[in-house]
Design a protein around this motif. Structure first.
Motif, PDB file in Angstrom:
ATOM      1  N   ILE A 188       1.017  -3.056  -6.821  1.00 54.63           N
ATOM      2  CA  ILE A 188       1.446  -1.718  -6.521  1.00 54.63           C
ATOM      3  C   ILE A 188       0.433  -0.930  -7.240  1.00 54.63           C
ATOM      4  N   ALA A 189       0.154  -1.366  -8.523  1.00 55.87           N
ATOM      5  CA  ALA A 189      -0.398  -0.594  -9.237  1.00 55.87           C
ATOM      6  C   ALA A 189      -2.189  -0.607  -8.737  1.00 55.87           C
ATOM      7  N   MET A 190      -2.472  -1.582  -8.292  1.00 59.29           N
ATOM      8  CA  MET A 190      -3.735  -1.803  -7.538  1.00 59.29           C
ATOM      9  C   MET A 190      -4.074  -0.664  -6.361  1.00 59.29           C
ATOM     10  N   PHE A 220       0.835  -1.337   0.065  1.00 58.87           N
ATOM     11  CA  PHE A 220       0.093  -0.053  -0.085  1.00 58.87           C
ATOM     12  C   PHE A 220       0.905   1.224   0.000  1.00 58.87           C
ATOM     13  N   PHE A 221       1.850   1.303   0.846  1.00 63.85           N
ATOM     14  CA  PHE A 221       3.030   2.437   0.730  1.00 63.85           C
ATOM     15  C   PHE A 221       3.571   2.598  -0.624  1.00 63.85           C
ATOM     16  N   ILE A 265      -6.188   2.781  -5.786  1.00 62.96           N
ATOM     17  CA  ILE A 265      -7.017   2.846  -4.444  1.00 62.96           C
ATOM     18  C   ILE A 265      -6.666   3.817  -3.605  1.00 62.96           C
ATOM     19  N   SER A 266      -5.339   4.024  -3.428  1.00 65.91           N
ATOM     20  CA  SER A 266      -4.952   5.518  -2.657  1.00 65.91           C
ATOM     21  C   SER A 266      -5.332   6.533  -3.287  1.00 65.91           C
ATOM     22  N   GLY A 279       0.440   6.948  -6.536  1.00 70.29           N
ATOM     23  CA  GLY A 279      -0.311   7.871  -6.257  1.00 70.29           C
ATOM     24  C   GLY A 279       0.209   9.316  -6.416  1.00 70.29           C
ATOM     25  N   ILE A 280       1.297   9.693  -5.456  1.00 69.01           N
ATOM     26  CA  ILE A 280       1.915  10.576  -5.559  1.00 69.01           C
ATOM     27  C   ILE A 280       2.904  11.201  -6.719  1.00 69.01           C
ATOM     28  N   CYS A 281       3.455   9.847  -7.347  1.00 69.56           N
ATOM     29  CA  CYS A 281       4.087  10.063  -8.678  1.00 69.56           C
ATOM     30  C   CYS A 281       3.338  10.152  -9.635  1.00 69.56           C
TER      31      CYS A 281
END
Length: 300
Positions: A196-198, A78-79, A202-203, A86-88
């Motif tokens: 990671i994409a999932m 998730f991180f 989600i984030s 998410g951020i990138c």
């Protein structure tokens, strides 16, 4: 197994080294062109959702077989998804609304230096004089670009908000890179990337809802479809796959130089596609960043 540099009879690593950043640099095209038609967070959300939908059929059997490993690695995945996707994923899109492709590409090259700093801070990695010297030069280069080469701009902290979004994305990529390397996983590289994409989309989901209801609604048309698919395939799936293959040839350290070429290709895309001017502060800031990174990676 120890990695070796490519021999004169094997040009594949060299080809990958120069071709992979072409696809990675298309991120800057998405950040500048895509946000004109699709809201920035919506674009990031649907990009990583599409990546997951494309990859999941190929790796779902492996993921389902490793339920215990998934539960153990849940928070780490998730991180990584929040940082790397998410951020990138969202920050460069937000940056593209107010800054240039050249700025996005060049400022992003500060990420390897941030990685060095965070490695010392969190993993007590030893540092030599060259790395400290390179870090200082690179910081000066990044701030030269952010301030547009205007010292008064820097003193008054009157930065372009888009440049700060890019700097935040560079920090997010640094965190993603450090923990991707130091957190071992039972999943294969591409299965892990699928997860990671999932967690990336989600984030982004709650922020996508906020943007859609309160700031900018997404128009689901052919233009939307083009940018989402382009973003999912070129700078995401293709760039990641080529980078993974390059690492198998030369290892992570040498493969990291693709990020420096990313800035060059990003600037070229900006000039060719969006007719952006290449100004003197780009030359100066880019030179300082590349010089800083050279010293930062230099060993005693």
């Amino acid at each position: 197994m120890k990695r070796s540099l490519p021999t004169k009879n094997n040009f594949t690593p060299y080809i990958l080294l120069f071709v992979q950043p072409i696809f990675m640099a298309t991120n800057t095209i998405v950040a500048r062109g895509g946000v004109e038609s699709v809201p920035p967070i919506s674009l990031a959300f649907w990009r990583w959702f599409t990546v997951f939908i494309i990859l999941f059929p190929f790796f779902f059997s492996e993921i389902l077989k490793r339920k215990k490993e998934f539960n153990k690695e849940f928070l780490k995945l998730f991180f990584l998804g929040s940082m790397g996707c998410g951020i990138c994923g969202a920050f460069p899109n937000l940056a593209g609304m107010t800054t240039t492709m050249a700025n996005i590409g060049i400022i992003y090259t500060s990420s390897p230096v941030i990685i060095i700093f965070l490695s010392i801070l969190f993993f007590r990695e030893k540092i030599n004089f060259f790395r400290i010297f390179g870090l200082l030069i690179c910081i000066v280069g990044v701030f030269t670009i952010i301030s547009k080469g205007n010292l008064d701009f820097l003193i008054n902290l009157n930065f372009t908000i888009g440049d700060l979004w890019v700097l935040g994305a560079a920090l997010g990529w640094a965190l993603y890179s450090i923990y991707l390397l130091n957190w071992k996983s039972k999943f294969s590289l591409m299965a892990r990337f699928t997860l990671i994409a999932m967690f990336g989309f989600i984030s982004l989901f709650p922020f996508f809802l906020l943007e859609n209801f309160y700031f900018a609604k997404t128009n689901y048309n052919q233009t939307f479809l083009f940018w989402v698919i382009f973003a999912a395939i070129s700078p995401s799936i293709i760039a990641f796959s080529l980078y993974t293959r390059l690492q198998k040839y030369v290892g992570a350290s040498f493969a990291g130089f693709t990020l420096y070429l990313f800035a060059v290709y990003g600037s070229i895309f900006g000039i060719i596609i969006f007719e952006e001017p290449l100004l003197s502060f780009h030359y100066l800031g880019g030179l300082l960043v590349f010089t800083g990174v050279y010293f930062a990676r230099k060993k005693v």
